[in-house]
Design a protein around this motif. Structure first.
Motif, PDB file in Angstrom:
ATOM      1  N   GLY A   1       2.795 -19.244  32.084  1.00  0.00           N
ATOM      2  CA  GLY A   1       3.591 -20.452  32.024  1.00  0.00           C
ATOM      3  C   GLY A   1       4.869 -20.209  31.243  1.00  0.00           C
ATOM      4  N   ILE A   2       5.870 -21.047  31.522  1.00  0.00           N
ATOM      5  CA  ILE A   2       7.136 -20.933  30.805  1.00  0.00           C
ATOM      6  C   ILE A   2       7.720 -22.322  30.631  1.00  0.00           C
ATOM      7  CG2 ILE A   2       8.436 -20.497  32.953  1.00  0.00           C
ATOM      8  CD1 ILE A   2      10.261 -18.630  31.251  1.00  0.00           C
ATOM      9  N   THR A   3       8.171 -22.611  29.420  1.00  0.00           N
ATOM     10  CA  THR A   3       8.764 -23.909  29.142  1.00  0.00           C
ATOM     11  C   THR A   3      10.238 -23.902  29.548  1.00  0.00           C
ATOM     12  OG1 THR A   3       9.506 -23.356  26.912  1.00  0.00           O
ATOM     13  CG2 THR A   3       7.209 -24.107  27.158  1.00  0.00           C
ATOM     14  N   SER A   4      10.860 -25.071  29.494  1.00  0.00           N
ATOM     15  CA  SER A   4      12.278 -25.154  29.832  1.00  0.00           C
ATOM     16  C   SER A   4      13.126 -24.364  28.833  1.00  0.00           C
ATOM     17  CB  SER A   4      12.732 -26.611  29.858  1.00  0.00           C
ATOM     18  OG  SER A   4      12.452 -27.238  28.619  1.00  0.00           O
ATOM     19  N   GLY A   5      12.602 -24.184  27.632  1.00  0.00           N
ATOM     20  CA  GLY A   5      13.311 -23.408  26.614  1.00  0.00           C
ATOM     21  C   GLY A   5      13.050 -21.925  26.676  1.00  0.00           C
ATOM     22  N   GLY A   6      12.135 -21.516  27.552  1.00  0.00           N
ATOM     23  CA  GLY A   6      11.884 -20.093  27.729  1.00  0.00           C
ATOM     24  C   GLY A   6      10.667 -19.535  27.030  1.00  0.00           C
ATOM     25  N   SER A   7       9.899 -20.377  26.336  1.00  0.00           N
ATOM     26  CA  SER A   7       8.663 -19.887  25.720  1.00  0.00           C
ATOM     27  C   SER A   7       7.635 -19.604  26.801  1.00  0.00           C
ATOM     28  CB  SER A   7       8.112 -20.926  24.743  1.00  0.00           C
ATOM     29  OG  SER A   7       9.028 -21.132  23.688  1.00  0.00           O
ATOM     30  N   THR A   8       6.907 -18.514  26.629  1.00  0.00           N
ATOM     31  CA  THR A   8       5.962 -18.084  27.662  1.00  0.00           C
ATOM     32  C   THR A   8       4.548 -17.957  27.129  1.00  0.00           C
ATOM     33  OG1 THR A   8       6.413 -15.750  27.195  1.00  0.00           O
ATOM     34  CG2 THR A   8       7.749 -16.817  28.898  1.00  0.00           C
ATOM     35  N   ASN A   9       3.592 -18.028  28.032  1.00  0.00           N
ATOM     36  CA  ASN A   9       2.201 -17.764  27.688  1.00  0.00           C
ATOM     37  C   ASN A   9       1.542 -17.108  28.897  1.00  0.00           C
ATOM     38  OD1 ASN A   9       2.315 -20.801  28.613  1.00  0.00           O
ATOM     39  ND2 ASN A   9       0.247 -20.093  29.078  1.00  0.00           N
ATOM     40  N   TYR A  10       0.526 -16.293  28.629  1.00  0.00           N
ATOM     41  CA  TYR A  10      -0.129 -15.522  29.676  1.00  0.00           C
ATOM     42  C   TYR A  10      -1.637 -15.541  29.507  1.00  0.00           C
ATOM     43  CZ  TYR A  10       4.525 -13.486  30.336  1.00  0.00           C
ATOM     44  OH  TYR A  10       5.862 -13.313  30.567  1.00  0.00           O
ATOM     45  N   ALA A  11      -2.325 -15.427  30.624  1.00  0.00           N
ATOM     46  CA  ALA A  11      -3.761 -15.190  30.578  1.00  0.00           C
ATOM     47  C   ALA A  11      -3.985 -13.782  30.027  1.00  0.00           C
ATOM     48  CB  ALA A  11      -4.358 -15.306  31.979  1.00  0.00           C
ATOM     49  N   ASP A  12      -5.066 -13.623  29.298  1.00  0.00           N
ATOM     50  CA  ASP A  12      -5.347 -12.309  28.709  1.00  0.00           C
ATOM     51  C   ASP A  12      -5.422 -11.215  29.767  1.00  0.00           C
ATOM     52  OD1 ASP A  12      -7.613 -13.538  26.106  1.00  0.00           O
ATOM     53  OD2 ASP A  12      -5.425 -13.376  26.173  1.00  0.00           O
ATOM     54  N   SER A  13      -5.901 -11.556  30.941  1.00  0.00           N
ATOM     55  CA  SER A  13      -6.109 -10.561  31.988  1.00  0.00           C
ATOM     56  C   SER A  13      -4.811  -9.984  32.539  1.00  0.00           C
ATOM     57  CB  SER A  13      -6.924 -11.157  33.131  1.00  0.00           C
ATOM     58  OG  SER A  13      -6.261 -12.280  33.674  1.00  0.00           O
ATOM     59  N   VAL A  14      -3.673 -10.646  32.287  1.00  0.00           N
ATOM     60  CA  VAL A  14      -2.396 -10.167  32.849  1.00  0.00           C
ATOM     61  C   VAL A  14      -1.386  -9.782  31.775  1.00  0.00           C
ATOM     62  CG1 VAL A  14      -2.785 -11.609  34.869  1.00  0.00           C
ATOM     63  CG2 VAL A  14      -1.263 -12.424  33.041  1.00  0.00           C
ATOM     64  N   LYS A  15      -1.722 -10.002  30.519  1.00  0.00           N
ATOM     65  CA  LYS A  15      -0.783  -9.656  29.438  1.00  0.00           C
ATOM     66  C   LYS A  15      -0.398  -8.185  29.511  1.00  0.00           C
ATOM     67  CE  LYS A  15      -1.980 -13.171  25.997  1.00  0.00           C
ATOM     68  NZ  LYS A  15      -2.645 -13.437  24.701  1.00  0.00           N
ATOM     69  N   GLY A  16       0.891  -7.938  29.378  1.00  0.00           N
ATOM     70  CA  GLY A  16       1.379  -6.564  29.416  1.00  0.00           C
ATOM     71  C   GLY A  16       1.668  -6.061  30.819  1.00  0.00           C
ATOM     72  N   ARG A  17       1.231  -6.792  31.825  1.00  0.00           N
ATOM     73  CA  ARG A  17       1.469  -6.372  33.218  1.00  0.00           C
ATOM     74  C   ARG A  17       2.351  -7.358  33.976  1.00  0.00           C
ATOM     75  NH1 ARG A  17      -2.640  -6.190  36.685  1.00  0.00           N
ATOM     76  NH2 ARG A  17      -3.874  -7.826  35.644  1.00  0.00           N
ATOM     77  N   PHE A  18       2.204  -8.647  33.683  1.00  0.00           N
ATOM     78  CA  PHE A  18       2.956  -9.682  34.381  1.00  0.00           C
ATOM     79  C   PHE A  18       4.021 -10.252  33.444  1.00  0.00           C
ATOM     80  CE2 PHE A  18      -0.497 -11.259  37.564  1.00  0.00           C
ATOM     81  CZ  PHE A  18      -0.705  -9.953  37.967  1.00  0.00           C
ATOM     82  N   THR A  19       5.157 -10.638  34.032  1.00  0.00           N
ATOM     83  CA  THR A  19       6.225 -11.275  33.273  1.00  0.00           C
ATOM     84  C   THR A  19       6.718 -12.492  34.035  1.00  0.00           C
ATOM     85  OG1 THR A  19       6.938  -9.144  32.355  1.00  0.00           O
ATOM     86  CG2 THR A  19       8.485 -10.986  32.208  1.00  0.00           C
ATOM     87  N   ILE A  20       6.693 -13.635  33.369  1.00  0.00           N
ATOM     88  CA  ILE A  20       7.211 -14.861  33.962  1.00  0.00           C
ATOM     89  C   ILE A  20       8.614 -15.097  33.420  1.00  0.00           C
ATOM     90  CG2 ILE A  20       6.201 -16.369  32.181  1.00  0.00           C
ATOM     91  CD1 ILE A  20       5.744 -18.453  34.414  1.00  0.00           C
ATOM     92  N   SER A  21       9.504 -15.556  34.294  1.00  0.00           N
ATOM     93  CA  SER A  21      10.867 -15.874  33.887  1.00  0.00           C
ATOM     94  C   SER A  21      11.361 -17.022  34.756  1.00  0.00           C
ATOM     95  CB  SER A  21      11.779 -14.646  34.034  1.00  0.00           C
ATOM     96  OG  SER A  21      11.827 -14.212  35.376  1.00  0.00           O
ATOM     97  N   ARG A  22      12.509 -17.570  34.381  1.00  0.00           N
ATOM     98  CA  ARG A  22      13.048 -18.677  35.162  1.00  0.00           C
ATOM     99  C   ARG A  22      14.559 -18.661  35.117  1.00  0.00           C
ATOM    100  NH1 ARG A  22      10.797 -24.064  32.616  1.00  0.00           N
ATOM    101  NH2 ARG A  22      12.396 -25.070  33.894  1.00  0.00           N
ATOM    102  N   ASP A  23      15.130 -19.234  36.160  1.00  0.00           N
ATOM    103  CA  ASP A  23      16.571 -19.435  36.245  1.00  0.00           C
ATOM    104  C   ASP A  23      16.772 -20.937  36.353  1.00  0.00           C
ATOM    105  OD1 ASP A  23      19.235 -19.770  37.043  1.00  0.00           O
ATOM    106  OD2 ASP A  23      19.254 -17.913  38.173  1.00  0.00           O
ATOM    107  N   ASN A  24      17.133 -21.566  35.254  1.00  0.00           N
ATOM    108  CA  ASN A  24      17.247 -23.026  35.248  1.00  0.00           C
ATOM    109  C   ASN A  24      18.350 -23.523  36.174  1.00  0.00           C
ATOM    110  OD1 ASN A  24      15.126 -23.397  33.414  1.00  0.00           O
ATOM    111  ND2 ASN A  24      16.460 -23.170  31.644  1.00  0.00           N
ATOM    112  N   ALA A  25      19.395 -22.756  36.336  1.00  0.00           N
ATOM    113  CA  ALA A  25      20.487 -23.175  37.218  1.00  0.00           C
ATOM    114  C   ALA A  25      20.025 -23.240  38.676  1.00  0.00           C
ATOM    115  CB  ALA A  25      21.668 -22.225  37.089  1.00  0.00           C
ATOM    116  N   LYS A  26      19.052 -22.407  38.999  1.00  0.00           N
ATOM    117  CA  LYS A  26      18.533 -22.371  40.369  1.00  0.00           C
ATOM    118  C   LYS A  26      17.191 -23.093  40.494  1.00  0.00           C
ATOM    119  CE  LYS A  26      20.684 -17.936  41.536  1.00  0.00           C
ATOM    120  NZ  LYS A  26      20.448 -16.538  42.002  1.00  0.00           N
ATOM    121  N   ASN A  27      16.704 -23.651  39.382  1.00  0.00           N
ATOM    122  CA  ASN A  27      15.393 -24.318  39.400  1.00  0.00           C
ATOM    123  C   ASN A  27      14.332 -23.411  40.023  1.00  0.00           C
ATOM    124  OD1 ASN A  27      15.979 -26.882  38.163  1.00  0.00           O
ATOM    125  ND2 ASN A  27      17.066 -27.436  40.035  1.00  0.00           N
ATOM    126  N   THR A  28      14.343 -22.168  39.598  1.00  0.00           N
ATOM    127  CA  THR A  28      13.454 -21.168  40.177  1.00  0.00           C
ATOM    128  C   THR A  28      12.679 -20.452  39.078  1.00  0.00           C
ATOM    129  OG1 THR A  28      14.928 -20.827  42.056  1.00  0.00           O
ATOM    130  CG2 THR A  28      13.338 -19.088  41.600  1.00  0.00           C
TER     131      THR A  28
END
Length: 119
Positions: free
Chosen positions: A49-76
């Motif tokens: 998950g990622i907040t509008s401010g960019g804070s992230t959280n991950y399931a333990d099973s994917v930590k270190g392998r997955f990265t969530i990011s967002r582009d607020n200008a593109k709502n993506t």
């Protein structure tokens, strides 16, 4: 508000995929954005998950392998998945919380995109 997910596919173990999920509509603001997944015969689980401010959280099973990011200008929102394992095989869903000027607070889900990791 609608979400359109893309980027799923088939990859060998150790490979990478990048999922994207774009929000569309009018007069809305996206707040938290999340990726969930549901493997065959299992319950849906929160992956990242990622907040509008960019804070992230991950399931333990994917930590270190997955990265969530967002582009607020593109709502993506994006999910970069590296070092994929067969147990990552699932349908991946994006989800977003949003507000409108009315104000309306809501939650919307994307249609799901299938990720298959072969051993």
């Amino acid at each position: 508000v609608q979400l359109q997910a893309s980027g799923g596919g088939m990859v060998q173990s150790g490979g990478s995929l990048r999922l994207s999920c774009a929000a569309s509509g009018s007069r809305f603001r996206i707040n938290d954005m999340n990726w969930h997944r549901q493997a065959p015969g299992k319950q849906r689980e929160l992956v990242a998950g990622i907040t509008s401010g960019g804070s992230t959280n991950y399931a333990d099973s994917v930590k270190g392998r997955f990265t969530i990011s967002r582009d607020n200008a593109k709502n993506t929102v994006y999910l970069q998945m590296n070092n994929l394992k067969p147990e990552d095989t699932a349908v991946y869903y994006c989800e977003a919380d949003y507000t409108t000027p009315d104000p309306v607070v809501g939650r919307v889900w994307g249609q799901g995109t299938l990720v298959t990791v072969s051993s």
